[in-house]
Design an enzyme around this catalytic site. Structure first.
Site, short mmCIF file in Angstrom:
data_model
loop_
_atom_site.label_atom_id
_atom_site.label_comp_id
_atom_site.label_asym_id
_atom_site.label_seq_id
_atom_site.Cartn_x
_atom_site.Cartn_y
_atom_site.Cartn_z
N ASP A 24 30.15 46.37 32.03
CA ASP A 24 30.29 45.15 32.86
C ASP A 24 28.96 44.40 32.92
O ASP A 24 28.89 43.18 32.69
CB ASP A 24 30.73 45.51 34.28
CG ASP A 24 32.07 46.23 34.35
OD1 ASP A 24 33.02 45.70 34.93
OD2 ASP A 24 32.16 47.36 33.80
N THR A 79 38.39 47.07 34.75
CA THR A 79 37.38 48.12 34.59
C THR A 79 38.00 49.51 34.78
O THR A 79 37.59 50.48 34.13
CB THR A 79 36.21 47.90 35.58
OG1 THR A 79 35.73 46.57 35.40
CG2 THR A 79 35.06 48.87 35.33
N1 LIG Z 1 43.28 44.53 46.25
C1 LIG Z 1 43.41 43.85 45.13
N2 LIG Z 1 44.54 43.18 44.87
C2 LIG Z 1 44.67 42.50 43.74
N3 LIG Z 1 43.75 42.42 42.78
C3 LIG Z 1 42.60 43.06 42.97
C4 LIG Z 1 42.37 43.81 44.16
N4 LIG Z 1 41.14 44.35 44.06
C5 LIG Z 1 40.63 43.96 42.89
N5 LIG Z 1 41.51 43.18 42.23
C6 LIG Z 1 41.33 42.48 40.97
O1 LIG Z 1 42.29 42.92 40.05
C7 LIG Z 1 41.67 43.00 38.77
C8 LIG Z 1 42.39 44.02 37.96
O2 LIG Z 1 43.69 43.57 37.83
P1 LIG Z 1 44.70 44.36 36.96
O3 LIG Z 1 45.86 43.48 36.74
O4 LIG Z 1 43.98 44.90 35.78
O5 LIG Z 1 45.10 45.56 37.91
S1 LIG Z 1 45.43 47.06 37.52
O6 LIG Z 1 44.16 47.78 37.37
O7 LIG Z 1 46.27 47.05 36.31
O8 LIG Z 1 46.19 47.56 38.66
C9 LIG Z 1 40.26 43.40 39.06
O9 LIG Z 1 39.43 42.93 38.02
P2 LIG Z 1 38.19 43.80 37.50
O10 LIG Z 1 37.36 44.09 38.73
O11 LIG Z 1 37.52 42.85 36.58
O12 LIG Z 1 38.71 45.02 36.85
C10 LIG Z 1 39.97 42.72 40.38
O13 LIG Z 1 39.36 41.49 40.26
MG LIG Z 2 35.59 42.67 35.91
MG LIG Z 3 35.53 44.59 39.00
#
Ligand SMILES: Nc1ncnc2c1ncn2[C@@H]1O[C@H](COP(=O)(O)OS(=O)(=O)O)[C@@H](OP(=O)(O)O)[C@H]1O
Ligand SMILES: [Mg+2]
Ligand SMILES: [Mg+2]
Ligand SMILES: [Mg+2]
Length: 372
Positions: free
Chosen positions: A54, A151
């Site tokens: 990242d 991530t």
């Molecule tokens: N509580 C909550 N609700 C909704 N979304 C959130 C939440 N917390 C974080 N995030 C954001 O979701 C990103 C990851 O989304 P995904 O679609 O990959 O989710 S998952 O890991 O498949 O469940 C993730 O992106 P990355 O941090 O870049 O991985 C976050 O920006």
């Molecule tokens: Mg990210």
């Molecule tokens: Mg993140």
């Protein structure tokens, strides 16, 4: 002849996402080693993970954009900051970021990108990461970067994406998605299929997708180890508009999207296939290239969606022929800063208008009975 609109921006963005994706592949491979100490992964205040990749991707994208477009008026809105990386106890981690960044940048010219005269020092690397603290807004140009989206998927050896977009006056002008684990076989999207390459080293996974607003075209290039590919192919969304035949994708984690609500919704529409749960903006990629028809995300009402989690994916899906709105049918608003302010309930990306209208209708019908 006048240069094509946004030619340098598009070209630089695609090349740097290739370079960033190669950094991610190396870091993810290291995480897979049994000897890995996991020193490459940290927990943020909200318990979400952040890794060497990242920070490393944010550093190289920021450094390259500053080289190509000048650092003076460069505005970059990106997910990571330098707070925990600058602490005395993070020296080892900063060293790992520095190695990953300098290893990647040493290959920059192979990707047609500028390369530093000598390896970047940790101060320059922290500066590059820290430069991405713009908050965007309604006026001017802002680059929007999610260095590693998904991530959690990344640390689990699964799907993730590098996402870079350019916003001008609140509109997404271009988007690039690096999807290093995007498989040739769509079944592998939601169940890993962790094989690296096929016979004789032929590439069986990994791509970069990109689109420019208003072009009516979205493109895909293969990710090739150690270089920039010669070719690109046009993407096209699926022509399936019957919910019975549709593949619906959604986030893997229940905490990120209400699986029960979407199950009720798709059931009411006659969807038969099990939901395809995929980490990251690879879900947008799957719509853009016709491997799925619908992506829905209904986060908890207290959660505010961030622009870097959607900007690149939205423009790629739209230019490939798809539709993306909130659950009220309105376009996502990228003009209000870091967050998608005013988002109505959730996000709905579809391969076409017909399915989209059916889903919006079903949301209205199901909402009252849900407890979101
Ligand atoms: N509580 C909550 N609700 C909704 N979304 C959130 C939440 N917390 C974080 N995030 C954001 O979701 C990103 C990851 O989304 P995904 O679609 O990959 O989710 S998952 O890991 O498949 O469940 C993730 O992106 P990355 O941090 O870049 O991985 C976050 O920006
Ligand atoms: Mg990210
Ligand atoms: Mg993140
Ligand atoms: Mg993200």
């Amino acid at each position: 002849m006048a240069e094509e609109f946004l030619a340098t921006e598009m070209d630089t963005a695609v090349r740097v996402v290739h370079l960033a994706s190669s950094l991610c592949v190396k870091v993810q491979d290291k995480l897979r080693l049994p000897s890995s100490t996991n020193g490459h992964v940290k927990s943020k205040d909200d318990d979400s993970p952040v890794t060497v990749a990242d920070w490393g991707v944010q550093a190289i994208v920021s450094w390259v954009l500053a080289q190509v477009f000048g650092g003076q008026n460069l505005s970059i809105v990106a997910e990571e900051d330098t707070e925990s990386l600058s602490k005395a106890e993070s020296l080892g981690l900063l060293g790992a970021v520095s190695s990953a960044v300098n290893e990647a940048l040493s290959e920059a010219s192979t990707y047609g990108l500028p390369k530093p005269d000598k390896p970047l020092g940790t101060t320059e690397i922290l500066e590059a990461i820290g430069r991405c603290s713009s908050v965007g807004g309604p006026k001017g140009r802002h680059w929007v970067l999610d260095p590693v989206d998904g991530t959690l998927g990344f640390v689990r050896g699964d799907q993730y994406a590098v996402a870079l977009a350019l916003i001008e006056n609140g509109k997404v002008l271009l988007g690039v998605l690096g999807c290093p684990n995007y498989p040739v076989k769509k079944e592998c999207l939601s169940n890993g299929c962790n094989s690296q390459s096929g016979a004789a080293g032929s590439v069986t996974k990994g791509c970069v997708m990109y689109a420019k607003r208003g072009s009516g075209q979205a493109w895909m290039q293969p990710l090739i180890p150690g270089g920039y590919p010669e070719s690109a192919t046009l993407l096209k969304v699926s022509s399936v508009d019957d919910p019975v035949l549709a593949t619906v994708c959604e986030p893997v984690e229940r905490a990120n999207s209400n699986h029960l609500f979407t199950a009720g919704l798709t059931n009411s529409m006659g969807v038969r296939k099990q939901p395809m749960r995929v980490y990251s903006m690879v879900k947008y990629a799957a719509i853009a290239c016709g491997d799925a028809e619908v992506f829905m995300k209904f986060a908890q009402s207290s959660y505010k969606e961030k622009i870097w989690d959607h900007a690149a994916g939205v423009v790629i899906v739209e230019e490939a022929g798809g539709v993306v709105t909130d659950a009220g049918g309105r376009n996502l608003d990228f003009s209000k800063g870091v967050y998608l302010e005013g988002l109505d309930r959730g996000i709905i990306a579809c391969s076409g208008q017909v399915l989209h209208e059916k889903i919006i209708g079903a949301v209205y019908a199901s909402w009252e009975s849900s407890s979101l």
